[in-house]
Design a protein around this motif. Structure first.
Motif, PDB file in Angstrom:
ATOM      1  N   HIS A  42      38.325  35.456  30.246  1.00 32.41           N
ATOM      2  CA  HIS A  42      38.188  35.919  31.628  1.00 32.41           C
ATOM      3  C   HIS A  42      36.891  36.694  31.764  1.00 32.41           C
ATOM      4  O   HIS A  42      36.544  37.505  30.892  1.00 32.41           O
ATOM      5  CB  HIS A  42      39.362  36.809  32.014  1.00 32.41           C
TER       6      HIS A  42
ATOM      7  N   THR B 284      39.406  43.532  26.315  1.00 30.99           N
ATOM      8  CA  THR B 284      38.506  43.666  27.457  1.00 30.99           C
ATOM      9  C   THR B 284      37.335  44.573  27.109  1.00 30.99           C
ATOM     10  O   THR B 284      37.516  45.656  26.553  1.00 30.99           O
ATOM     11  CB  THR B 284      39.259  44.237  28.669  1.00 30.99           C
ATOM     12  N   THR B 285      36.154  44.096  27.436  1.00 34.29           N
ATOM     13  CA  THR B 285      34.923  44.863  27.231  1.00 34.29           C
ATOM     14  C   THR B 285      34.158  44.907  28.540  1.00 34.29           C
ATOM     15  O   THR B 285      34.054  43.895  29.240  1.00 34.29           O
ATOM     16  CB  THR B 285      34.045  44.223  26.145  1.00 34.29           C
TER      17      THR B 285
ATOM     18  N   ARG C 261      37.006  39.510  29.017  1.00 35.20           N
ATOM     19  CA  ARG C 261      38.240  39.614  28.247  1.00 35.20           C
ATOM     20  C   ARG C 261      38.322  38.431  27.295  1.00 35.20           C
ATOM     21  O   ARG C 261      38.388  37.274  27.722  1.00 35.20           O
ATOM     22  CB  ARG C 261      39.459  39.669  29.164  1.00 35.20           C
TER      23      ARG C 261
ATOM     24  N   GLU D 194      32.480  42.443  33.077  1.00 35.32           N
ATOM     25  CA  GLU D 194      33.736  42.628  32.350  1.00 35.32           C
ATOM     26  C   GLU D 194      34.128  41.306  31.702  1.00 35.32           C
ATOM     27  O   GLU D 194      34.173  40.268  32.371  1.00 35.32           O
ATOM     28  CB  GLU D 194      34.837  43.086  33.298  1.00 35.32           C
TER      29      GLU D 194
END
Length: 824
Positions: free
Chosen positions: A783, A818-819, A796, A794
């Motif tokens: 994602h 998530t980053t 994921r 963002e």
């Protein structure tokens, strides 16, 4: 309700969700690791059971301390032939997971016990049925295996084309349409299609029914395999002693062809007065039917097909009355399938049913299509309430229904689509609504055309081509976590190649892409030698280039470049041409990588040297002074294709990217909807995201918005416009480049290690202010959300996966979870 966050999901065995044809000598398992603990697998344990509750464990791998979760090979498993099993897996990250939900699979038969049958006489249609009385014991598992034999079809002689290039048999279980079988196979072994019917059987009498059509061959064979909860095994096979039959030529009279010049598929002029009403249901009295006729033996043992088609019922559609006994129907989107009609009628009422992809200026459906297909049929109805639906498939959006005589009351019409598709999770939305519409057009095109192979079109040819598959595979991988269709098509084309020269070099490129996506090396091991023989080394000369004298586009081994010819940018095809040599180098590079994976070091070195030789030959002899690639030796002409294709295949040296980028960016779209794949790939490779975005959202004749807004197409057509190809189809998945380009370049998610173990994520949003999307992988969905106004990305990443993310001057190694990155 099961908490899937605590257990593996997405189980695949030999790349199939509910696998068939499994052999215990080499089985490859894949699963999605749950985002549990740190999301990094340290070990796994697989069990195979003889029951769905997994209380009777047949085999246990024990704890296997490996991070591998895709293409995990186990050999020598103690599996019996033609037997249903269930498998499950649990994994350990920093925490231990629960067991996955068990998933069924079926092993391959060692012998095929069912005798082929047909109906007596010379009818092309056969109506076949049987009943089986099951004891009052719960059914643990039940499957039906179905094979039908017929020629595949193709241009014929004076008699015209033969064979329908579609299924031979349609199967009902207790009155419910269940599946189809078969026509296409990669070799002389007929394809065996398998359907789980556990939930469709009941204690007592059960009915199996088949309606079959074939001009030649005329063979249907089937086996019902039932395993009861007490372990009792019941088999019921086709044969004169067990099935009954009657010819179907009065139910479906006539021999008209809906298929044009490439195949003969029957027009379905049903006469329901001749239908034995209720014949697909249990308890029907077939005492006046004859025993099925023994057909000739199958030419070889059937081989289980990893891909099978199923019918999907759509909602009742809205009929627009346009006169007494006349209705129009618009399904809003084109489908591949047919119509189901429920109604009451007077005896002998005749109904004209016309289907098509378009309507004319007066609003009538164009049922005699530019492709040569004729979708015009007459259905003659019986007295009272009844139901009728198409047996074969058509590609259409619109329908006209007209009562020719008699009386029809309360017609209700619904579409029935054919598909082998699974879960379409690829998604995209952005600040550009037009780009979103283009993405949805291409995404739906993949969904709607997911059949038994990657076809050029389900309308005119119904045949697979390597060039179509090159685009189709990339687009399907961008839409869904599904791999069996890609493998089936690649195997088929390696054994049944089509005529263009560069197409012969594409199966190895497809195979390498599949291996990167799945980590499953079975295809590499089985087909490597076929791909090695497909190269043009025999035509290699001292200048490092392949020289071919076949220049006529319709000849075997001729270079296609692009199609239609009006979209070739006036390319000059010379004996040593750039396009074929680019694919020759790329094929050898893929062969070198594959040989390395398989530990065939000397062969890997050989192919790497050949790839480098031709790449150097291209650079030494086929580059003009302005940096563009010329079309070939003996010409200075430089078509857009001649530069875009080498760049898209990764052959252009980095030091020439700038000049190539400027030239390609200034050229607009001079390629077809197929060639556009290479142009868009080239532009993004060269860092020209703005120009690539502009092409995907352009409004000229050669654009996807023209297809949507001016042509009102809902599946990508074969060409940009009928003026470029008057007989073009409107269901041609080779035009879906944007859906995979958006996943791979705009969202920037690319697989760089087998089994998607590692990703490179480098979004190229171009003019977009924001975007978000989902890209499926075998390890789970990726994602991504990008908001350039606040400078935030963002990402994921699924469990058991790592990635390098590059965006707006920031580069970071990331793991599962998530980053959020912020621009520098």
């Amino acid at each position: 309700m099961t908490d899937t966050s605590l257990r593996p999901t997405g189980l695949l065995l030999d790349l199939q969700e509910q696998a068939v044809g499994v052999r215990g000598d080499a089985v490859r398992f894949s699963w999605i690791v749950p985002m549990l603990g740190d999301g990094r697998q340290r070990s796994h344990r697989i069990q195979i059971a003889e029951d769905p509750a997994c209380t009777q464990i047949l085999w246990d791998s024990g704890t296997d301390r490996t991070a591998d979760s895709t293409g995990v090979l186990h050999e020598g498993l103690p599996l019996r032939a033609s037997t249903p099993y269930w498998w499950r897996v649990r994994v350990t990250t920093s925490l231990e997971s629960d067991w996955s939900d068990p998933v069924p699979f079926l092993t391959a038969p060692d012998t095929w016990p069912a005798a082929p049958i047909w109906a007596d006489g010379e009818s092309d249609w056969a109506v076949l049925r049987t009943e089986i009385d099951l004891p009052d014991v719960a059914v643990r598992e039940a499957v039906i295996e179905l094979v039908g034999l017929s020629p595949e079809g193709g241009p014929g002689g004076a008699g015209g084309p033969r064979g329908g290039r579609q299924h031979v048999a349609k199967l009902w279980v207790n009155g419910a349409a269940t599946g189809y079988g078969s026509v296409r196979s990669a070799d002389h072994h007929p394809a065996l299609h398998t359907y789980r019917v556990t939930d469709r059987l009941a204690p007592g009498v059960n009915a199996l029914a088949v309606l079959a059509w074939a001009q030649e061959g005329r063979q249907v064979a089937a086996r019902l395999l039932v395993v009861l909860e007490d372990g009792t095994r019941i088999e019921h096979c086709t044969g004169p002693d067990t099935w009954r039959a009657r010819p179907g030529d009065r139910l479906l009279p006539g021999s008209r062809n809906i298929g044009g010049a490439w195949y003969h598929a029957p027009a379905e002029d049903w006469d329901l007065r001749e239908e034995p009403a209720g014949w697909t249901l249990p308890g029907f009295d077939d005492s006046d039917w004859a025993p099925a006729t023994a057909a000739p033996a199958l030419p070889a043992a059937p081989v289980p097909a990893p891909v099978s088609l199923s019918p999907v019922d759509g909602p009742v559609a809205s009929l627009e009355p346009v006169g007494p006994g006349v209705w129009r129907l618009d399904l809003d989107r084109e489908i591949v399938g047919g119509l189901r009609l429920r109604c009451r009628a007077e005896e002998g009422t005749r109904l004209a049913v016309h289907l098509g992809e378009q309507r004319d200026a007066d609003g009538a459906v164009i049922s005699t299509m530019p492709t040569g297909n004729v979708y015009e049929e007459t259905w003659t109805l019986r007295e009272g309430q009844q139901e009728i639906e198409h047996w074969g498939y058509r590609a259409f959006r619109h329908a006209d229904l007209r009562v020719l005589s008699g009386r029809l009351v309360d017609p209700q019409v619904a579409p029935v689509t054919l598909t082998s598709g699974t879960h379409h999770t690829g998604r995209f939305s952005s600040s550009d609504a037009d780009l979103d519409r283009v993405h949805e057009l291409c995404r739906y095109s993949i969904e709607a055309t997911t059949l038994d192979l990657y076809l050029d079109t389900p309308a005119r040819k119904r045949g697979p081509y390597e060039g179509d598959a090159y685009v189709n595979q990339r687009s399907q991988l961008a839409c869904e976590r599904s791999f069996a269709l890609a493998r089936t098509t690649t195997r088929y084309l390696a054994r049944r190649p089509t005529w263009p020269a560069e197409y012969h070099l594409m199966p190895v490129l497809l195979a390498w892409e599949e291996y990167l996506a799945t980590g499953d090396d079975a295809l590499l091991r089985s087909d490597l030698d076929l791909w090695r023989r497909a190269t043009y080394d025999r035509d290699l000369r001292a200048d490092g280039l392949v020289h071919r004298d076949v220049l006529l586009a319709s000849s075997w081994d001729a270079v296609l470049v692009d199609w239609p010819a009006s979209c070739r940018d006036d390319v000059e095809i010379t004996p040593a041409n750039t396009v074929l040599n680019a694919f020759q180098s790329a094929a050898h590079d893929a062969l070198a990588r594959i040989c390395t994976v398989l530990g065939r070091t000397r062969e890997a070195e050989h192919h790497a040297a050949r790839a480098a030789l031709t790449r150097e030959g291209i650079e030494d002899h086929l580059v003009r002074e302005d940096g563009a690639y010329r079309d070939g030796l003996d010409t200075d002409h430089a078509a857009q294709h001649s530069s875009a294709i080498p760049v898209a295949l990764g052959l252009a040296p980095t030091q020439r990217h700038r000049e190539l980028g400027e030239a390609l960016a200034a050229g607009g779209m001079r390629m077809s909807v197929y060639g556009a794949q290479f142009l868009l790939d080239a532009l993004f490779t060269l860092g020209r995201a703005e120009e690539a975005h502009a092409l995907m959202t352009a409004r000229g004749q050669r654009s996807w918005l023209h297809i949507i807004d001016d042509l009102a197409a809902t599946i990508v057509p074969e060409a940009w416009d009928p003026s470029l190809k008057p007989n073009m189809t409107w269901s041609h998945a080779w035009g879906t480049a944007p859906v995979n380009v958006i996943a791979r370049w705009v969202l920037g998610v690319q697989v760089v290690a087998p089994g998607a173990a590692r990703l490179e994520i480098a979004p190229q949003p171009g003019p977009l202010r924001w975007m978000k999307g989902t890209v499926p992988t075998i390890r789970g969905d990726v994602h991504l959300r990008c908001d350039r106004e606040v400078g935030e990305l963002e990402v994921r990443i699924p469990a058991n996966c790592s990635a390098r993310v590059r965006w707006e001057g920031v580069e970071r190694e990331v793991g599962p979870g998530t980053t959020v990155l912020r621009s520098a």
